[in-house]
Design a protein around this motif. Structure first.
Motif, PDB file in Angstrom:
ATOM      1  N   LEU A  30      23.792  -8.266  62.773  1.00 20.01           N
ATOM      2  CA  LEU A  30      24.224  -7.057  62.184  1.00 20.01           C
ATOM      3  C   LEU A  30      24.795  -7.060  61.004  1.00 20.01           C
ATOM      4  O   LEU A  30      24.572  -6.086  60.362  1.00 20.01           O
ATOM      5  CB  LEU A  30      25.289  -6.501  63.371  1.00 20.01           C
ATOM      6  CG  LEU A  30      24.732  -6.047  64.667  1.00 20.01           C
ATOM      7  CD1 LEU A  30      26.073  -5.877  65.935  1.00 20.01           C
ATOM      8  CD2 LEU A  30      23.817  -4.715  64.576  1.00 20.01           C
ATOM      9  N   ARG A  33      22.252  -6.537  58.092  1.00 22.36           N
ATOM     10  CA  ARG A  33      21.692  -5.512  57.894  1.00 22.36           C
ATOM     11  C   ARG A  33      22.667  -4.241  57.614  1.00 22.36           C
ATOM     12  O   ARG A  33      22.263  -3.261  57.015  1.00 22.36           O
ATOM     13  CB  ARG A  33      21.023  -4.881  59.235  1.00 22.36           C
ATOM     14  CG  ARG A  33      19.910  -6.051  59.779  1.00 22.36           C
ATOM     15  CD  ARG A  33      19.487  -5.517  61.070  1.00 22.36           C
ATOM     16  NE  ARG A  33      18.479  -6.568  61.464  1.00 22.36           N
ATOM     17  CZ  ARG A  33      18.031  -6.737  62.753  1.00 22.36           C
ATOM     18  NH1 ARG A  33      18.527  -5.884  63.692  1.00 22.36           N
ATOM     19  NH2 ARG A  33      17.186  -7.572  63.026  1.00 22.36           N
ATOM     20  N   TYR A  34      23.759  -4.249  57.843  1.00 25.19           N
ATOM     21  CA  TYR A  34      24.842  -3.236  57.813  1.00 25.19           C
ATOM     22  C   TYR A  34      26.091  -3.553  57.079  1.00 25.19           C
ATOM     23  O   TYR A  34      26.241  -4.951  57.081  1.00 25.19           O
ATOM     24  CB  TYR A  34      25.064  -2.495  59.123  1.00 25.19           C
ATOM     25  CG  TYR A  34      23.913  -2.001  59.880  1.00 25.19           C
ATOM     26  CD1 TYR A  34      23.284  -1.037  59.570  1.00 25.19           C
ATOM     27  CD2 TYR A  34      23.342  -2.818  61.124  1.00 25.19           C
ATOM     28  CE1 TYR A  34      22.087  -0.659  60.127  1.00 25.19           C
ATOM     29  CE2 TYR A  34      22.266  -2.493  61.599  1.00 25.19           C
ATOM     30  CZ  TYR A  34      21.595  -1.366  61.238  1.00 25.19           C
ATOM     31  OH  TYR A  34      20.446  -0.993  61.777  1.00 25.19           O
ATOM     32  N   LYS A  35      26.796  -2.566  56.737  1.00 23.69           N
ATOM     33  CA  LYS A  35      28.058  -2.862  56.023  1.00 23.69           C
ATOM     34  C   LYS A  35      28.897  -3.555  56.993  1.00 23.69           C
ATOM     35  O   LYS A  35      29.338  -3.341  58.142  1.00 23.69           O
ATOM     36  CB  LYS A  35      28.794  -1.474  55.688  1.00 23.69           C
ATOM     37  CG  LYS A  35      29.992  -1.883  54.521  1.00 23.69           C
ATOM     38  CD  LYS A  35      30.584  -0.110  54.109  1.00 23.69           C
ATOM     39  CE  LYS A  35      31.647  -0.423  53.407  1.00 23.69           C
ATOM     40  NZ  LYS A  35      31.966   0.847  52.787  1.00 23.69           N
ATOM     41  N   TYR A  38      31.914  -2.141  58.698  1.00 23.79           N
ATOM     42  CA  TYR A  38      31.835  -1.239  60.000  1.00 23.79           C
ATOM     43  C   TYR A  38      31.432  -2.031  61.115  1.00 23.79           C
ATOM     44  O   TYR A  38      31.814  -1.940  62.292  1.00 23.79           O
ATOM     45  CB  TYR A  38      30.512  -0.318  59.572  1.00 23.79           C
ATOM     46  CG  TYR A  38      30.847   0.624  58.487  1.00 23.79           C
ATOM     47  CD1 TYR A  38      32.011   0.799  57.781  1.00 23.79           C
ATOM     48  CD2 TYR A  38      29.922   1.497  58.225  1.00 23.79           C
ATOM     49  CE1 TYR A  38      32.092   1.526  56.740  1.00 23.79           C
ATOM     50  CE2 TYR A  38      29.887   2.530  57.319  1.00 23.79           C
ATOM     51  CZ  TYR A  38      31.101   2.689  56.415  1.00 23.79           C
ATOM     52  OH  TYR A  38      31.401   3.794  55.664  1.00 23.79           O
ATOM     53  N   VAL A  39      30.690  -3.254  60.945  1.00 24.96           N
ATOM     54  CA  VAL A  39      30.086  -4.195  62.020  1.00 24.96           C
ATOM     55  C   VAL A  39      31.602  -4.746  62.605  1.00 24.96           C
ATOM     56  O   VAL A  39      31.749  -4.564  63.680  1.00 24.96           O
ATOM     57  CB  VAL A  39      29.211  -5.063  61.566  1.00 24.96           C
ATOM     58  CG1 VAL A  39      28.992  -6.219  62.741  1.00 24.96           C
ATOM     59  CG2 VAL A  39      27.757  -4.693  61.053  1.00 24.96           C
ATOM     60  N   PRO A  97      18.951  -1.778  66.178  1.00 22.12           N
ATOM     61  CA  PRO A  97      20.013  -1.441  65.158  1.00 22.12           C
ATOM     62  C   PRO A  97      20.002   0.126  64.962  1.00 22.12           C
ATOM     63  O   PRO A  97      19.030   0.928  65.297  1.00 22.12           O
ATOM     64  CB  PRO A  97      19.198  -1.753  63.590  1.00 22.12           C
ATOM     65  CG  PRO A  97      17.779  -1.915  63.965  1.00 22.12           C
ATOM     66  CD  PRO A  97      17.817  -2.418  65.509  1.00 22.12           C
ATOM     67  N   ASN A 100      21.077   4.792  60.879  1.00 25.29           N
ATOM     68  CA  ASN A 100      21.685   4.792  59.598  1.00 25.29           C
ATOM     69  C   ASN A 100      22.918   4.067  59.492  1.00 25.29           C
ATOM     70  O   ASN A 100      23.368   3.419  60.396  1.00 25.29           O
ATOM     71  CB  ASN A 100      22.051   6.676  59.418  1.00 25.29           C
ATOM     72  CG  ASN A 100      23.019   7.086  60.354  1.00 25.29           C
ATOM     73  OD1 ASN A 100      24.120   6.211  60.602  1.00 25.29           O
ATOM     74  ND2 ASN A 100      22.874   8.301  60.436  1.00 25.29           N
ATOM     75  N   GLN A 101      23.825   3.914  58.365  1.00 20.61           N
ATOM     76  CA  GLN A 101      24.909   3.532  57.986  1.00 20.61           C
ATOM     77  C   GLN A 101      26.208   4.088  58.294  1.00 20.61           C
ATOM     78  O   GLN A 101      27.002   3.523  57.709  1.00 20.61           O
ATOM     79  CB  GLN A 101      24.702   2.827  56.307  1.00 20.61           C
ATOM     80  CG  GLN A 101      23.661   1.815  56.431  1.00 20.61           C
ATOM     81  CD  GLN A 101      24.345   0.570  56.435  1.00 20.61           C
ATOM     82  OE1 GLN A 101      25.390   0.056  56.300  1.00 20.61           O
ATOM     83  NE2 GLN A 101      23.178  -0.418  56.741  1.00 20.61           N
ATOM     84  N   LYS A 105      28.130   4.876  63.917  1.00 19.27           N
ATOM     85  CA  LYS A 105      27.195   4.150  64.338  1.00 19.27           C
ATOM     86  C   LYS A 105      26.773   2.803  64.360  1.00 19.27           C
ATOM     87  O   LYS A 105      26.524   2.187  65.418  1.00 19.27           O
ATOM     88  CB  LYS A 105      25.591   4.892  63.863  1.00 19.27           C
ATOM     89  CG  LYS A 105      25.029   6.403  64.327  1.00 19.27           C
ATOM     90  CD  LYS A 105      23.993   7.013  64.030  1.00 19.27           C
ATOM     91  CE  LYS A 105      23.780   8.258  64.518  1.00 19.27           C
ATOM     92  NZ  LYS A 105      22.472   8.384  65.045  1.00 19.27           N
ATOM     93  N   VAL A 106      27.342   2.379  63.211  1.00 18.67           N
ATOM     94  CA  VAL A 106      27.205   0.857  63.055  1.00 18.67           C
ATOM     95  C   VAL A 106      28.424   0.383  64.003  1.00 18.67           C
ATOM     96  O   VAL A 106      28.050  -0.860  64.589  1.00 18.67           O
ATOM     97  CB  VAL A 106      27.393   0.613  61.520  1.00 18.67           C
ATOM     98  CG1 VAL A 106      27.279  -0.762  61.387  1.00 18.67           C
ATOM     99  CG2 VAL A 106      26.189   1.262  60.857  1.00 18.67           C
TER     100      VAL A 106
END
Length: 193
Positions: A30, A33-35, A38-39, A97, A100-101, A105-106
């Protein structure tokens, strides 16, 4: 009263047991793939929920006579060590996933993934066991949360580098040996006490 010794023992035990876990790898995936922040927010919240559940379960065990608690603790550590030693290769879990970012959601995806994957996991059982063993839920809780957050942070930010330098098999064996030692100590106290 907070005990730094109990916090350190809990941190070390939970940290080593969580490193080879599939949820650390899920956090890594995760995080790529994402900030990362946020994760981490979602993963950290899920681990906090798990520790609270484990501490509550461990606190109930302290109501029993000490020899019973020591026996249960020793057996649980022994089972945990055997699980780690007999664990076969990690199965790949499919991670879906978010689209969106956005923060919700993340972080929500990280929270749900860890909440489901960690329920009844060895580190949750170990945390309950340590809470029963030391009868200091605050110290155990802080140590466990910090250990789980540290592993999540490593997994999200720098897990690949760690796994390239330290073999997963070695980390698992060290965690299992630590648990065997704690099992032996607890069972000895149950017999001697």
């Amino acid at each position: 009263m907070i005990s730094l010794t109990i916090m350190a023992i809990t941190f070390g035990t939970v940290f080593l047991a969580e490193l080879p876990d599939k949820t650390a790898l899920a956090g890594l995936m995760l995080g790529t793939r994402y900030k990362a922040s946020y994760v981490f927010a979602g993963v950290a919240a899920a681990f906090l929920v798990h520790v609270c559940i484990a501490i509550a379960a461990g606190s109930v065990l302290t109501l029993l006579p000490q020899w019973i608690v020591n026996t249960v603790v020793g057996v649980l550590f022994l089972v945990g060590a055997l699980v780690l030693l007999l664990k076969k290769g990690d199965d790949d879990e499919e991670i879906k996933p978010p689209e969106n970012q956005s923060f919700w959601k993340v972080s929500g995806a990280g929270f749900m993934l860890i909440l489901v994957a960690e329920f009844g996991d060895i580190t949750q059982i170990m945390t309950a066991t340590l809470a029963a063993r030391y009868d200091n839920p605050v110290s155990v809780g802080i140590g466990a949360v910090l250990a789980l957050w540290a592993v999540a942070g490593l997994g999200i930010v720098g897990g690949q580098a760690l796994m390239k330098r330290v073999p997963l098999r070695l980390i698992t064996k060290v965690a299992a040996c630590l648990m065997l030692a704690l099992a032996g100590f607890s069972l000895y106290e149950a017999i001697a006490g």
